[in-house]
Design a protein around this motif. Structure first.
Motif, short mmCIF file in Angstrom:
data_model
loop_
_atom_site.label_atom_id
_atom_site.label_comp_id
_atom_site.label_asym_id
_atom_site.label_seq_id
_atom_site.Cartn_x
_atom_site.Cartn_y
_atom_site.Cartn_z
N GLN A 172 -27.32 6.90 31.84
CA GLN A 172 -26.30 5.94 31.44
C GLN A 172 -26.10 6.04 29.93
O GLN A 172 -27.02 5.80 29.16
CB GLN A 172 -26.68 4.52 31.82
N GLU A 198 -20.70 3.93 32.88
CA GLU A 198 -21.45 3.59 34.07
C GLU A 198 -22.61 4.58 34.27
O GLU A 198 -22.54 5.74 33.84
CB GLU A 198 -20.54 3.61 35.30
N ASP A 239 -26.19 6.21 45.57
CA ASP A 239 -25.21 5.80 44.56
C ASP A 239 -25.94 4.86 43.59
O ASP A 239 -26.65 3.95 44.04
CB ASP A 239 -24.05 5.07 45.24
N ASN A 293 -25.11 2.32 42.09
CA ASN A 293 -24.84 0.89 42.31
C ASN A 293 -25.67 0.29 43.43
O ASN A 293 -25.70 -0.94 43.60
CB ASN A 293 -23.36 0.69 42.62
N GLU A 294 -26.36 1.13 44.20
CA GLU A 294 -27.14 0.62 45.32
C GLU A 294 -28.56 0.21 44.92
O GLU A 294 -29.29 -0.33 45.74
CB GLU A 294 -27.19 1.67 46.42
#
Length: 117
Positions: A39, A44, A100, A102-103
């Motif tokens: 990151q 993101e 992913d 975000n998971e």
């Protein structure tokens, strides 16, 4: 306690190399897919590379420059980063599985990579 600890980051000149380590404790990572993510400020978190029983995966942006490997005896996964570019600086994280970003609910402290002349 299941834990992954990243290390090996630092300051390197463009074109230089670093090797990041992801050391596991509390479990044996032999049987798990392990992913590297990064990151950069204002961006993101993104997947960089993954190693699993099926093989290895690399994001297009690092393909041919980064190499992921594992040393089961040391319970550690490595990310060898060569030909570092100005777009590579970020905090690098490792995680179990290669999902992913975000998971994931939890991230470790990561290790910072700075590319600067």
């Amino acid at each position: 306690q299941v834990q992954l600890v990243e290390s090996g980051g630092g300051l390197v000149q463009p074109g230089g190399s670093l090797r990041l380590s992801c050391a596991a404790s509390g479990f044996t990572l032999d049987y798990y897919a392990i992913g590297w993510f990064r990151q950069a400020p204002g961006k993101e978190r993104e997947g960089v590379s993954c190693i699993s029983i099926s093989g290895t995966y690399y994001a297009d942006s690092v393909k041919g420059r980064f190499t992921i490997s594992r040393d089961n005896a040391k319970n550690t996964v490595y990310l060898q980063m060569n030909s570092l570019k100005p777009e590579d600086p970020a905090v690098y994280y490792c995680a179990i599985d290669c999902r992913d970003p975000n998971e994931y609910d939890y991230w470790g402290q990561g290790t910072q990579v700075i590319v600067s002349s």
